[in-house]
Design a protein around this motif. Sequence first.
Motif, PDB file in Angstrom:
ATOM      1  N   MET A 129      -4.911  -0.199   5.656  1.00  0.00           N
ATOM      2  CA  MET A 129      -3.747  -0.339   4.555  1.00  0.00           C
ATOM      3  C   MET A 129      -3.431  -1.864   4.422  1.00  0.00           C
ATOM      4  O   MET A 129      -3.144  -2.365   3.426  1.00  0.00           O
ATOM      5  N   MET A 188      -7.593   7.857   8.017  1.00  0.00           N
ATOM      6  CA  MET A 188      -6.944   8.920   8.241  1.00  0.00           C
ATOM      7  C   MET A 188      -7.610  10.229   8.602  1.00  0.00           C
ATOM      8  O   MET A 188      -7.258  11.076   9.486  1.00  0.00           O
ATOM      9  N   TRP A 192      -6.236  -3.357   2.249  1.00  0.00           N
ATOM     10  CA  TRP A 192      -6.098  -3.167   0.986  1.00  0.00           C
ATOM     11  C   TRP A 192      -5.123  -3.656   0.113  1.00  0.00           C
ATOM     12  O   TRP A 192      -5.203  -4.023  -1.044  1.00  0.00           O
ATOM     13  N   ARG A 209      -8.137  11.943  -1.922  1.00  0.00           N
ATOM     14  CA  ARG A 209      -8.928  12.596  -0.889  1.00  0.00           C
ATOM     15  C   ARG A 209     -10.046  13.439  -2.060  1.00  0.00           C
ATOM     16  O   ARG A 209     -11.168  13.256  -1.498  1.00  0.00           O
ATOM     17  N   LEU A 238      -8.557   6.034   3.801  1.00  0.00           N
ATOM     18  CA  LEU A 238      -8.798   7.597   3.755  1.00  0.00           C
ATOM     19  C   LEU A 238      -9.506   8.019   4.950  1.00  0.00           C
ATOM     20  O   LEU A 238      -9.410   9.050   5.567  1.00  0.00           O
ATOM     21  N   THR A 277       0.952  -1.104  -0.046  1.00  0.00           N
ATOM     22  CA  THR A 277       0.175  -0.109   0.048  1.00  0.00           C
ATOM     23  C   THR A 277       0.925   1.096   0.025  1.00  0.00           C
ATOM     24  O   THR A 277       0.415   2.219  -0.785  1.00  0.00           O
ATOM     25  N   LEU A 278       1.866   1.058   0.875  1.00  0.00           N
ATOM     26  CA  LEU A 278       2.722   2.409   0.911  1.00  0.00           C
ATOM     27  C   LEU A 278       3.393   2.790  -0.293  1.00  0.00           C
ATOM     28  O   LEU A 278       3.476   3.851  -0.590  1.00  0.00           O
ATOM     29  N   VAL A 338      -2.200  10.746  -1.755  1.00  0.00           N
ATOM     30  CA  VAL A 338      -3.207  10.720  -1.069  1.00  0.00           C
ATOM     31  C   VAL A 338      -4.243  12.035  -0.968  1.00  0.00           C
ATOM     32  O   VAL A 338      -5.269  11.872  -0.921  1.00  0.00           O
ATOM     33  N   LEU A 339      -3.598  13.208  -1.308  1.00  0.00           N
ATOM     34  CA  LEU A 339      -4.488  14.220  -1.396  1.00  0.00           C
ATOM     35  C   LEU A 339      -5.197  14.092  -2.775  1.00  0.00           C
ATOM     36  O   LEU A 339      -6.260  14.561  -2.957  1.00  0.00           O
ATOM     37  N   VAL A 353      -5.974   2.776  10.588  1.00  0.00           N
ATOM     38  CA  VAL A 353      -5.299   3.074   9.423  1.00  0.00           C
ATOM     39  C   VAL A 353      -4.395   2.139   8.980  1.00  0.00           C
ATOM     40  O   VAL A 353      -4.616   1.652   7.879  1.00  0.00           O
ATOM     41  N   LEU A 397       2.352   2.460  -3.329  1.00  0.00           N
ATOM     42  CA  LEU A 397       1.245   3.031  -4.150  1.00  0.00           C
ATOM     43  C   LEU A 397       0.848   4.251  -3.776  1.00  0.00           C
ATOM     44  O   LEU A 397       0.422   4.953  -4.936  1.00  0.00           O
ATOM     45  N   ILE A 398       1.070   4.709  -2.608  1.00  0.00           N
ATOM     46  CA  ILE A 398       0.389   6.020  -2.495  1.00  0.00           C
ATOM     47  C   ILE A 398       1.379   6.974  -1.473  1.00  0.00           C
ATOM     48  O   ILE A 398       0.666   7.872  -1.073  1.00  0.00           O
ATOM     49  N   THR A 409      -2.942  14.197   9.478  1.00  0.00           N
ATOM     50  CA  THR A 409      -2.232  12.836   9.361  1.00  0.00           C
ATOM     51  C   THR A 409      -1.238  12.365   8.613  1.00  0.00           C
ATOM     52  O   THR A 409      -0.195  11.954   9.013  1.00  0.00           O
ATOM     53  N   ARG A 430       4.288  11.959  -2.701  1.00  0.00           N
ATOM     54  CA  ARG A 430       4.013  13.314  -1.932  1.00  0.00           C
ATOM     55  C   ARG A 430       2.627  13.677  -1.875  1.00  0.00           C
ATOM     56  O   ARG A 430       1.994  14.142  -1.029  1.00  0.00           O
TER      57      ARG A 430
END
Lengths: 106, 106
Positions: free
Chosen positions: B94, A94, B97, A27, A91, A13-14, A23-24, B90, A16-17, B13, A20
């Motif tokens: 993760m 978070m 997913w 969102r 999300l 997961t990390l 995640v926004l 969170v 892939l997202i 977050t 910087r």
Amino acid sequence: MAKELPACPVETTLMLISDRWKVLILRDLMEGTRRFGQLKKSIGTVSQKVLTANLREMEADGLLSRRVYPEVPPRVEYTLTETGYSLKPVLDAMTEWGTGYQSKHV
Amino acid sequence: MAKELPACPVETTLMLISDRWKVLILRDLMEGTRRFGQLKKSIGTVSQKVLTANLREMEADGLLSRRVYPEVPPRVEYTLTETGYSLKPVLDAMTEWGTGYQSKHV
DNA sequence: CGGTATCCCTGGGGATACTG
DNA sequence: CAGTATCCCCAGGGATACCG
């Protein structure tokens, strides 16, 4: 996918997202389809080059789809795929945690 | 906290856990208290300097606590605070997913 | 063992200019 | 409008050495 996926799901997961702005982007797109300019404005300080790069990677990873309308001036819309939208629980978690943290750290 | 918190909870977050190794630190500490060396080994490729830096920031942000035992050789243990542990949803999201994504992308 | 202290380096990201 | 194309920069991170 180009790269090998790590064995650990969290790392997957990390990878892939964790860029910087991803995640926004998620969102914003959780709310629905957005145009490039809308994303750029909403995210705030990101440069065009980098926003494009992040979007392209997410497209390659199957998180969103890019739709170009053959108009002048051009219109490009980004929409989450099912896979991308399935990140919603992340999300949401978070959001909830961030809200709690804010309330404790005036 | 030193820095201003963003208005958006997701950004809040993000700013607290988006450093390269913090999520993996959280993943490990969710299992319980760990020593510095254990974390370093488990995370894999991180350098001592950076791991220390990430841990110190998380301590400053109230996500974990650091306990030094006055022994020789020294022993230092890291434990999540309640705030840190409350990030579990969170991490869980993760994990779930990432597992799903892996199964679709052999 | 769990750190500092240094030095070094890469690439993610920014700024600007140009284009279909 | 939504990009490329360039050039540039620096901070996060790595490697190594030394210390209490």
